[in-house]
Write a protein that holds these residues in place. Sequence first.
Motif, mmCIF file in Angstrom:
data_model
loop_
_atom_site.group_PDB
_atom_site.id
_atom_site.type_symbol
_atom_site.label_atom_id
_atom_site.label_comp_id
_atom_site.label_asym_id
_atom_site.label_seq_id
_atom_site.Cartn_x
_atom_site.Cartn_y
_atom_site.Cartn_z
ATOM 1 N N MET A 1 31.787 26.042 49.855
ATOM 2 C CA MET A 1 31.452 27.451 49.595
ATOM 3 C C MET A 1 32.711 28.332 49.653
ATOM 4 S SD MET A 1 28.946 29.483 48.913
ATOM 5 C CE MET A 1 28.480 31.184 48.967
ATOM 6 N N THR A 2 33.541 28.082 50.688
ATOM 7 C CA THR A 2 34.770 28.867 50.839
ATOM 8 C C THR A 2 35.708 28.632 49.662
ATOM 9 O OG1 THR A 2 34.583 28.656 53.236
ATOM 10 C CG2 THR A 2 36.707 29.351 52.359
ATOM 11 N N ARG A 3 35.764 27.354 49.217
ATOM 12 C CA ARG A 3 36.644 27.041 48.090
ATOM 13 C C ARG A 3 36.175 27.742 46.818
ATOM 14 N NH1 ARG A 3 38.407 20.919 46.295
ATOM 15 N NH2 ARG A 3 39.885 21.549 44.687
ATOM 16 N N ARG A 4 34.866 27.787 46.621
ATOM 17 C CA ARG A 4 34.325 28.461 45.432
ATOM 18 C C ARG A 4 34.643 29.957 45.472
ATOM 19 N NH1 ARG A 4 28.118 27.527 43.983
ATOM 20 N NH2 ARG A 4 28.957 25.439 43.601
ATOM 21 N N LEU A 5 34.495 30.570 46.643
ATOM 22 C CA LEU A 5 34.808 31.996 46.772
ATOM 23 C C LEU A 5 36.287 32.259 46.511
ATOM 24 C CD1 LEU A 5 32.703 33.003 49.917
ATOM 25 C CD2 LEU A 5 32.333 33.723 47.557
ATOM 26 N N THR A 6 37.142 31.350 47.008
ATOM 27 C CA THR A 6 38.582 31.504 46.776
ATOM 28 C C THR A 6 38.911 31.397 45.298
ATOM 29 O OG1 THR A 6 39.052 30.531 48.948
ATOM 30 C CG2 THR A 6 40.864 30.597 47.370
ATOM 31 N N THR A 7 38.300 30.415 44.610
ATOM 32 C CA THR A 7 38.526 30.249 43.172
ATOM 33 C C THR A 7 38.072 31.487 42.402
ATOM 34 O OG1 THR A 7 38.203 27.870 43.400
ATOM 35 C CG2 THR A 7 38.037 28.792 41.185
ATOM 36 N N THR A 8 36.899 32.009 42.781
ATOM 37 C CA THR A 8 36.368 33.213 42.124
ATOM 38 C C THR A 8 37.282 34.407 42.350
ATOM 39 O OG1 THR A 8 34.106 32.409 42.418
ATOM 40 C CG2 THR A 8 34.385 34.753 41.970
ATOM 41 N N ALA A 9 37.744 34.562 43.609
ATOM 42 C CA ALA A 9 38.628 35.689 43.929
ATOM 43 C C ALA A 9 39.952 35.574 43.171
ATOM 44 C CB ALA A 9 38.878 35.732 45.433
ATOM 45 N N ASN A 10 40.486 34.353 43.101
ATOM 46 C CA ASN A 10 41.745 34.145 42.368
ATOM 47 C C ASN A 10 41.580 34.464 40.894
ATOM 48 O OD1 ASN A 10 43.121 33.387 44.656
ATOM 49 N ND2 ASN A 10 42.811 31.188 44.337
ATOM 50 N N ARG A 11 40.438 34.053 40.332
ATOM 51 C CA ARG A 11 40.212 34.313 38.911
ATOM 52 C C ARG A 11 40.073 35.814 38.649
ATOM 53 N NH1 ARG A 11 36.020 31.363 34.713
ATOM 54 N NH2 ARG A 11 36.244 32.891 33.056
ATOM 55 N N LEU A 12 39.354 36.500 39.534
ATOM 56 C CA LEU A 12 39.202 37.948 39.359
ATOM 57 C C LEU A 12 40.537 38.666 39.540
ATOM 58 C CD1 LEU A 12 35.817 38.628 41.177
ATOM 59 C CD2 LEU A 12 36.279 38.805 38.725
ATOM 60 N N ALA A 13 41.356 38.182 40.475
ATOM 61 C CA ALA A 13 42.675 38.796 40.674
ATOM 62 C C ALA A 13 43.563 38.591 39.453
ATOM 63 C CB ALA A 13 43.340 38.210 41.917
ATOM 64 N N ALA A 14 43.561 37.349 38.926
ATOM 65 C CA ALA A 14 44.363 37.063 37.731
ATOM 66 C C ALA A 14 43.857 37.861 36.538
ATOM 67 C CB ALA A 14 44.334 35.573 37.427
ATOM 68 N N GLY A 15 42.529 37.949 36.411
ATOM 69 C CA GLY A 15 41.947 38.707 35.301
ATOM 70 C C GLY A 15 42.237 40.187 35.403
ATOM 71 N N SER A 16 42.208 40.720 36.628
ATOM 72 C CA SER A 16 42.507 42.141 36.829
ATOM 73 C C SER A 16 43.960 42.442 36.470
ATOM 74 C CB SER A 16 42.228 42.536 38.281
ATOM 75 O OG SER A 16 40.854 42.464 38.556
ATOM 76 N N THR A 17 44.852 41.525 36.860
ATOM 77 C CA THR A 17 46.270 41.696 36.516
ATOM 78 C C THR A 17 46.462 41.679 35.006
ATOM 79 O OG1 THR A 17 46.921 40.621 38.580
ATOM 80 C CG2 THR A 17 48.583 40.751 36.834
ATOM 81 N N GLU A 18 45.821 40.711 34.351
ATOM 82 C CA GLU A 18 45.930 40.604 32.890
ATOM 83 C C GLU A 18 45.335 41.817 32.197
ATOM 84 O OE1 GLU A 18 46.613 39.027 29.051
ATOM 85 O OE2 GLU A 18 47.502 38.647 31.018
ATOM 86 N N LEU A 19 44.188 42.270 32.695
ATOM 87 C CA LEU A 19 43.527 43.435 32.096
ATOM 88 C C LEU A 19 44.379 44.689 32.261
ATOM 89 C CD1 LEU A 19 41.031 44.593 30.712
ATOM 90 C CD2 LEU A 19 39.949 44.790 32.955
ATOM 91 N N ALA A 20 44.946 44.869 33.446
ATOM 92 C CA ALA A 20 45.824 46.026 33.675
ATOM 93 C C ALA A 20 47.048 45.962 32.767
ATOM 94 C CB ALA A 20 46.239 46.081 35.139
ATOM 95 N N ARG A 21 47.610 44.757 32.595
ATOM 96 C CA ARG A 21 48.775 44.595 31.713
ATOM 97 C C ARG A 21 48.424 44.967 30.283
ATOM 98 N NH1 ARG A 21 50.721 41.655 27.959
ATOM 99 N NH2 ARG A 21 48.901 40.305 27.877
#
Length: 198
Positions: A1-21
């Motif tokens: 469960m923790t690993r899934r949350l980490t993967t989701t958070a990482n994806r949202l962080a990467a997506g937010s960075t890309e979207l802001a760029r």
Amino acid sequence: MTRRLTTTANRLAAGSTELARRLTARAAAWVRRARRDDLTGWRAALGCWARLALLLLGLYLLWRLVRAFPNLLWLFTGAWLVTAWRAARAAPAEPPHGSDEDASAEADVDALRTLLLDLMGKGSGVHLRTVLAHLQEHGQWEGRTVTDLRLCLARLGVPHDPKVKVAGVPTWGVRRRNLETPSQAPDPETSTAPSTAA
């Protein structure tokens, strides 16, 4: 469960960075396109300042709207998360500047010639700022300038000139007559591609 949350958070962080760029690059490109190549000095940049003022006004009005209706933050947050999630999935497919895909695309002189002729329509020429705007509207050449386009044309041996008139305005562009006859690639040592901003 923790690993899934980490993967989701990482994806949202990467997506937010890309979207802001992407949003920043598009806003900057939109502001830059207002620069007048037919004028010099501060007059040439008046359009840029006007567009920048519009962006700031839009951000201010958005802030006032959220202050008046705080529940809108839930809507904006949800929309951002969905868009960031999609941006993270699409981000690897977008090659960085200077990649092999970008170089091979620039090397296709015939495709470039076809694009220029299409943008000319029935006219005798096209301004480079029009070509750049068209490319950026289709998600290409974001963050680049007319000077970058001039350097690319010089490398590919496509003739371009600072006095191409379209709608009575002379500026950097390409003439139809230069595209309809095959051009030779320039000698790298004799290339006179300008290095100053357009």
